[in-house]
Design an enzyme around this catalytic site. Structure first.
Site, short mmCIF file in Angstrom:
data_model
loop_
_atom_site.label_atom_id
_atom_site.label_comp_id
_atom_site.label_asym_id
_atom_site.label_seq_id
_atom_site.Cartn_x
_atom_site.Cartn_y
_atom_site.Cartn_z
N GLY A 186 -10.30 -12.67 47.30
CA GLY A 186 -10.24 -13.62 46.19
C GLY A 186 -11.37 -13.38 45.21
O GLY A 186 -11.21 -13.54 44.00
N SER A 187 -12.53 -13.02 45.74
CA SER A 187 -13.67 -12.72 44.86
C SER A 187 -13.35 -11.52 43.99
O SER A 187 -13.68 -11.51 42.79
CB SER A 187 -14.92 -12.42 45.70
OG SER A 187 -15.20 -13.50 46.55
N ASP A 246 -7.94 -21.78 46.47
CA ASP A 246 -7.88 -22.84 47.49
C ASP A 246 -6.64 -23.71 47.33
O ASP A 246 -6.54 -24.76 47.98
CB ASP A 246 -9.11 -23.76 47.35
CG ASP A 246 -10.40 -23.04 47.66
OD1 ASP A 246 -10.33 -21.92 48.18
OD2 ASP A 246 -11.47 -23.60 47.37
N SER A 279 -6.81 -16.21 47.16
CA SER A 279 -7.54 -15.59 48.27
C SER A 279 -6.69 -15.68 49.53
O SER A 279 -6.06 -16.70 49.78
CB SER A 279 -8.87 -16.32 48.52
OG SER A 279 -9.40 -15.93 49.78
N HIS A 291 -7.83 -19.67 54.19
CA HIS A 291 -6.95 -20.09 53.09
C HIS A 291 -5.52 -20.34 53.57
O HIS A 291 -5.21 -20.14 54.73
CB HIS A 291 -7.03 -19.07 51.96
CG HIS A 291 -8.41 -19.06 51.34
ND1 HIS A 291 -8.68 -19.56 50.11
CD2 HIS A 291 -9.61 -18.64 51.84
CE1 HIS A 291 -9.98 -19.45 49.86
NE2 HIS A 291 -10.56 -18.89 50.89
N ASN A 307 -12.55 -0.02 42.59
CA ASN A 307 -11.40 0.14 43.49
C ASN A 307 -11.32 -1.12 44.33
O ASN A 307 -12.12 -1.31 45.25
CB ASN A 307 -11.54 1.38 44.36
CG ASN A 307 -10.35 1.54 45.30
OD1 ASN A 307 -9.47 0.67 45.34
ND2 ASN A 307 -10.30 2.61 46.05
C1 LIG Z 1 -12.46 -21.40 44.97
C2 LIG Z 1 -12.71 -20.07 45.62
N1 LIG Z 1 -12.67 -18.97 44.85
C3 LIG Z 1 -12.89 -17.75 45.38
C4 LIG Z 1 -13.12 -17.58 46.72
C5 LIG Z 1 -13.38 -16.20 47.27
O1 LIG Z 1 -12.35 -15.73 48.09
P1 LIG Z 1 -12.63 -14.52 49.12
O2 LIG Z 1 -13.36 -15.11 50.28
O3 LIG Z 1 -11.28 -14.03 49.48
O4 LIG Z 1 -13.45 -13.52 48.40
C6 LIG Z 1 -13.17 -18.70 47.56
C7 LIG Z 1 -13.44 -18.54 49.00
O5 LIG Z 1 -13.27 -19.40 49.80
C8 LIG Z 1 -12.96 -19.98 46.99
O6 LIG Z 1 -13.01 -21.08 47.75
#
Ligand SMILES: Cc1ncc(COP(=O)(O)O)c(C=O)c1O
Length: 470
Positions: A98-99, A208, A234, A239, A308
């Protein structure tokens, strides 16, 4: 095995064994009630989140591993299509988290393929929320832009959208990036209107909130993630659905973003061939682009400073199975949230409870409560008590992000690297007083009732009997 020489029979036999293994090894990971072990209050952990899966996911992962395509391929193509259809967007582009999806979405706004006046450039501003997860806001800085933090409404956990006009700097503001906190949609009606009126990009961090609904005045309900220009998901195990690590960027309308997002995701390349394919454009050696020699291989032409960020095909295969469970997962999350809300209602002298944004039906990520300022205990004390009773609990991620060391350092290195609107007292309150417990589909009514009992007992027990906390 009918024919020991047939590969498909061998694969079937492997799958049969994998399913038999999984039924025994992962019995506790099925939907609520699948665990053959009885729940023992105080002994059995009550996690705030976990993976919920059966042999279907494990078999899909093993089958795809046997194919050994590895990189994003046929499973990825199928999952991208199925995910886009499930959310109701034009296209989903898979990422490895998600990041990464947030990084990719914000990076795509810098593309030279977008109209000059809409491009995000170094020093431009992006409005975001002070409280929440750090990687909602970090990509703004990583792209050389300035995050402008608006305050939060502690009761919805979301951006206080009445502050958005105040944050706007004509000519400098290019985008708004906001998350639907813990599955609770932010005030989409006012944010969408504001973005349209000012020609700003809107990115919904929907990480979320998969399955949350929001109704624009006078319209039918739609899933969150369909209102902005782009939205992100994510698939980390906490999740709504999981592929281990994983995520996606959704394109709601403007298909120019497909080539841009894929380019940034796949090393910055100009070529849009799928993995394992070449010459989709039919002129791989026929382009004359910029300062490159004529006919330079299009596969090795780079129009963006990319990354990537692709996941594996195996992850996509798991995601396809998880997606089939989404509706059931969303219903279970709503049911569990309601049970906690009803069971804790009598504690409102001590606790305040997160409220759904008007016009929304959240697909909750967690059950958030705030310890009232006058309560005879702190959120830290309540967290410790829950921990001691094996009840998983979490803060609203980074709380007020501006107070986190990374953002303090950023501002100390360069006071203009971020901008803050107002005093952020809502975000401070969330940081001081908010915590959440789980609602994920693996929780049973017994577990939820235990959570209710432990919290109630803690609140009502006279202060002198409460465990000492330092
Ligand atoms: C609102 C939100 N955005 C982004 C992320 C990041 O997701 P990931 O852990 O898959 O990088 C999270 C992670 O919990 C999140 O709560």
């Amino acid at each position: 095995m009918s024919d020991p020489n047939s590969l498909s029979d061998l694969a079937d036999e492997i799958e049969r064994l994998v399913r038999a293994y999984s039924a025994r090894a992962h019995a506790a990971n099925g939907p609520a009630g699948a665990d053959p072990e009885p729940f023992e209050p105080g002994k059995t952990p009550v996690p705030y989140a976990s993976r919920v899966f059966t042999g279907n996911e494990v078999a899909a992962a093993v089958r795809t591993t046997l194919d050994f395509w590895l990189t994003l391929g046929p499973q990825g193509d199928a999952f991208e299509k199925e995910l886009a259809a499930a959310i109701g967007v034009k296209r989903s582009i898979l990422t490895n988290s998600g990041s990464s999806a947030n990084l990719l979405a914000v990076s795509s706004l810098t593309s030279s393929k977008l109209p000059t006046e809409r491009r995000l450039r170094p020093g431009d501003e992006v409005i975001t929320c002070a409280s929440g997860f750090p990687t909602t806001a970090a990509p703004i800085v990583q792209n050389g832009a300035v995050p402008v933090f608006i305050d939060s409404n502690p009761v919805t956990g979301n951006a206080d959208c009445s502050k958005i006009e105040e944050a706007y700097a004509p000519g400098r503001t290019k985008a708004v990036v906001l998350a639907h906190a813990l599955g609770n949609p932010f005030d989409l009606a006012s944010v969408v209107k504001f973005c349209r009126a000012n020609d700003l990009w809107l990115i919904e961090d929907n990480c979320d909130a998969l399955g949350s609904l929001y109704t624009m005045p006078g319209k039918a309900p739609h899933l969150t993630g369909t209102f902005g220009d782009l939205s992100t998901q994510s698939f980390y195990p906490a999740h709504h659905i999981t592929t281990g690590e994983g995520g996606a960027v959704n394109i709601t309308r403007d298909m120019r973003f497909k080539v841009i997002l894929e380019s940034f995701r796949d090393w910055g390349r100009d070529c849009w061939c799928a993995s394992g394919h070449e010459n989709t454009c039919g002129k791989r050696f026929g382009w004359q682009l910029g300062e490159l020699p004529e006919g330079y291989d299009h596969k090795y032409t780079y129009s963006h400073l990319g990354y990537n960020l692709k996941p594996l095909d195996i992850q996509a295969a798991i995601g396809r199975e998880q997606l089939k469970r989404l509706q059931g997962f969303v219903e279970a999350r709503r049911r569990n949230w309601e049970r906690l809300r009803a069971g804790l209602a009598h504690l409102s002298d001590f606790l305040e409870f997160m409220e759904a944004t008007p016009g929304s039906v959240p697909s909750w990520f967690g059950f958030m409560l705030l310890v009232r300022d006058g309560a005879p205990f702190t959120a830290v004390e309540l967290s410790r008590h829950l921990d001691a009773h094996k009840i998983g609990n979490r803060r609203l991620f980074g709380g007020n992000l501006v107070r986190q060391p990374a953002f303090v350092q950023l501002r100390s290195d360069n006071p203009n690297a971020l901008r803050v609107v107002g005093n952020l007292e809502g975000a401070d309150r969330l940081m001081r007083s908010a915590l959440f417990v789980g609602v994920y589909p693996g929780l049973t009514p017994e577990m939820l009732d235990y959570v209710i009992w432990v919290i109630g007992d803690f609140c009502i027990k006279p202060a002198r009997k409460r465990p000492k906390t330092s």
